[in-house]
Write a protein that holds these residues in place. Structure first.
Motif, mmCIF file in Angstrom:
data_model
loop_
_atom_site.group_PDB
_atom_site.id
_atom_site.type_symbol
_atom_site.label_atom_id
_atom_site.label_comp_id
_atom_site.label_asym_id
_atom_site.label_seq_id
_atom_site.Cartn_x
_atom_site.Cartn_y
_atom_site.Cartn_z
ATOM 1 N N LEU A 239 119.664 19.773 -53.779
ATOM 2 C CA LEU A 239 120.525 18.621 -54.021
ATOM 3 C C LEU A 239 120.436 18.212 -55.488
ATOM 4 O O LEU A 239 119.558 18.665 -56.228
ATOM 5 C CB LEU A 239 120.108 17.459 -53.120
ATOM 6 N N ASN A 240 121.341 17.318 -55.899
ATOM 7 C CA ASN A 240 121.362 16.901 -57.305
ATOM 8 C C ASN A 240 120.514 15.656 -57.545
ATOM 9 O O ASN A 240 120.762 14.895 -58.491
ATOM 10 C CB ASN A 240 122.802 16.649 -57.765
ATOM 11 N N GLY A 241 119.503 15.447 -56.714
ATOM 12 C CA GLY A 241 118.586 14.332 -56.871
ATOM 13 C C GLY A 241 117.599 14.317 -55.720
ATOM 14 O O GLY A 241 117.587 15.226 -54.870
ATOM 15 N N PHE A 242 116.785 13.285 -55.672
ATOM 16 C CA PHE A 242 115.714 13.192 -54.683
ATOM 17 C C PHE A 242 116.182 12.349 -53.504
ATOM 18 O O PHE A 242 116.445 11.144 -53.670
ATOM 19 C CB PHE A 242 114.488 12.551 -55.336
ATOM 20 N N PRO A 243 116.290 12.916 -52.296
ATOM 21 C CA PRO A 243 116.766 12.153 -51.138
ATOM 22 C C PRO A 243 115.643 11.296 -50.555
ATOM 23 O O PRO A 243 115.014 11.651 -49.564
ATOM 24 C CB PRO A 243 117.221 13.248 -50.174
ATOM 25 N N ILE A 244 115.419 10.143 -51.143
ATOM 26 C CA ILE A 244 114.256 9.327 -50.837
ATOM 27 C C ILE A 244 114.255 8.841 -49.393
ATOM 28 O O ILE A 244 113.182 8.708 -48.780
ATOM 29 C CB ILE A 244 114.163 8.150 -51.833
ATOM 30 N N VAL A 245 115.417 8.622 -48.811
ATOM 31 C CA VAL A 245 115.487 8.170 -47.422
ATOM 32 C C VAL A 245 115.206 9.333 -46.479
ATOM 33 O O VAL A 245 114.404 9.214 -45.541
ATOM 34 C CB VAL A 245 116.851 7.531 -47.121
ATOM 35 N N ALA A 246 115.839 10.475 -46.698
ATOM 36 C CA ALA A 246 115.650 11.638 -45.831
ATOM 37 C C ALA A 246 114.217 12.163 -45.898
ATOM 38 O O ALA A 246 113.667 12.602 -44.887
ATOM 39 C CB ALA A 246 116.635 12.738 -46.218
ATOM 40 N N HIS A 247 113.619 12.137 -47.062
ATOM 41 C CA HIS A 247 112.238 12.608 -47.194
ATOM 42 C C HIS A 247 111.261 11.701 -46.449
ATOM 43 O O HIS A 247 110.286 12.164 -45.863
ATOM 44 C CB HIS A 247 111.835 12.698 -48.663
ATOM 45 N N GLY A 248 111.501 10.405 -46.500
ATOM 46 C CA GLY A 248 110.597 9.463 -45.861
ATOM 47 C C GLY A 248 109.462 9.040 -46.784
ATOM 48 O O GLY A 248 109.144 9.714 -47.769
ATOM 49 N N PRO A 249 108.840 7.896 -46.468
ATOM 50 C CA PRO A 249 107.847 7.322 -47.377
ATOM 51 C C PRO A 249 106.605 8.174 -47.589
ATOM 52 O O PRO A 249 106.025 8.163 -48.683
ATOM 53 C CB PRO A 249 107.494 5.975 -46.722
ATOM 54 N N ALA A 250 106.168 8.916 -46.577
ATOM 55 C CA ALA A 250 104.959 9.725 -46.746
ATOM 56 C C ALA A 250 105.164 10.787 -47.823
ATOM 57 O O ALA A 250 104.279 11.024 -48.657
ATOM 58 C CB ALA A 250 104.562 10.368 -45.419
#
Length: 416
Positions: A75-86
């Protein structure tokens, strides 16, 4: 939650080491994102880190972001929601800290999920605004964006503790990146800051993007700081300057000179932070190495800045103050005032195609490079705006204006 805050860290780092330089960087894979942050942290400059989210996350399509990750896609950035907090905590653990604060950058008209994910990951800083992340990037009604941003700000502010102070940076001073005369950029930045404060934020930074004329930019950035001091004296704040957000020079020497000039602007106006672009901007997404090189170059340029006389007063402060005052008179609720301000044309961004923007204003670049008004529509600045007369720009002339910086700085290489 960390025992330090982004706003405090930036203020201290800038006081100790000069302008803090920061990239616009985001990678989808956690190991690459961590490597990027580590490289920025180790750069030969005083730096802050960035986690920029991907396009799916920006528009709230987290299922597609997750599917792309599961399929091994990039992807063209970091999917912070899909990755999850851990996962996000594993990316920043041992890197983010008081000497290297990290900010989440996103571009979303509805930031609720992004801000919740950032908080769950222990990150205390993000940016945007109900206008600046709606009109350029979304077709969502402005009233809905202000509602979502109000909810997000209040949840962000509610996370405050004795040692954790959430920080928001208004993107209002970067509206569309180009051809928006500076007075309106200043007014939008201030208005979004007022919105943030009304919804509970106490730590706010105010943005201004480098435009087409260094003296005009210095006047605008100083006017922004003046208005913040007058209207938000109870907010912990700092000024953020962005390297030019429009069409970038193709030549390396031209790009480097533009970066150096943005560093000069930051130092001259007392900015604490500089968002730096790279020599690759005209062609592709920069590599980690190119980002680090640009940060170090900008920091070196900032260190070499010599004192300059103050810019002439051409009325930018008066115009920006008139716009802010007129909008604030529409309602004590800043969100409602913003919506009403656009409905009445008190706020009207040139060349912006969003349905809630009247589209009756026009900006032009004059022969000296200053960005001026050709049409002001219903902007409440009629007594202070010197209009550039002439017919409306045709498509070829508009493209020529949009490429003004590119052409100007690329000529520098030919002259050498």
């Amino acid at each position: 939650m960390p025992s330090w805050s982004f706003g405090d860290s930036i203020t201290r780092l800038a006081a100790d080491g000069g302008v803090v330089v920061q990239p616009r960087m985001g990678m989808s894979q956690p190991d690459r994102m961590r490597a990027g942050l580590a490289a920025v942290q180790s750069a030969g400059a005083v730096t802050a880190g960035t986690i920029t989210v991907d396009s799916y996350t920006r528009v709230g399509d987290h299922a597609s972001a997750r599917a792309a990750l599961d399929g091994g896609g990039s992807l063209n950035g970091f999917p912070i929601v899909a990755h999850g907090p851990a996962v996000t905590r594993s990316v920043v653990d041992g890197i983010a800290g008081p000497d290297f604060p990290v900010q989440v950058r996103h571009g979303s008209a509805d930031p609720r999920h992004v801000i919740a994910a950032a908080l769950a990951s222990g990150l205390d800083a993000t940016e945007g605004g109900p206008v600046s992340y709606c009109l350029p990037y979304s077709r969502a009604p402005l009233a809905l964006a202000t509602h979502h941003w109000a909810q997000a700000c209040e949840s962000f502010a509610a996370a405050r503790t004795a040692e954790f102070e959430p920080h928001l940076e208004t993107f209002g001073g970067c509206m569309l990146g180009q051809l928006c005369p500076p007075a309106l950029l200043v007014a939008l930045s201030v208005l979004e800051g007022l919105f943030f404060r009304q919804h509970g934020l106490r730590s706010v930074s105010f943005s201004y993007a480098q435009q087409t004329h260094p003296e005009q930019d210095a006047e605008a950035a100083l006017a922004l700081s003046r208005l913040v001091a007058e209207l938000l004296p109870d907010v912990q704040s700092h000024l953020v300057v962005y390297t030019y957000m429009g069409v970038f020079p193709k030549s390396e020497s031209g790009a480097l000179q533009l970066i150096a000039d943005s560093a000069l602007l930051a130092v001259r106006t007392g900015a604490a932070r500089l968002i730096v672009k790279t020599t690759a901007e005209a062609f592709r997404i920069p590599t980690i190495e190119e980002n680090v090189t640009a940060l170090e170059y900008a920091a070196s340029a900032a260190a070499d800045v010599r004192p300059l006389p103050p810019p002439d007063d051409t009325g930018l402060y008066a115009q920006a103050r008139s716009i802010v005052d007129a909008v604030c008179e529409l309602s004590t609720d800043i969100g409602l005032a913003l919506v009403a301000g656009f409905a009445r044309g008190y706020l009207d961004v040139p060349y912006c195609l969003h349905p809630d923007n009247a589209g009756r204003t026009r900006g032009v670049v004059d022969a000296s490079g200053r960005l001026l008004w050709q049409r002001i529509g219903s902007l409440p600045i009629g007594d202070s705006a010197d209009l550039v007369t002439g017919r409306q720009l045709r498509s070829a002339e508009l493209l020529d204006a949009l490429s003004y910086i590119e052409r100007t700085y690329d000529r520098l290489e030919l002259a050498q």
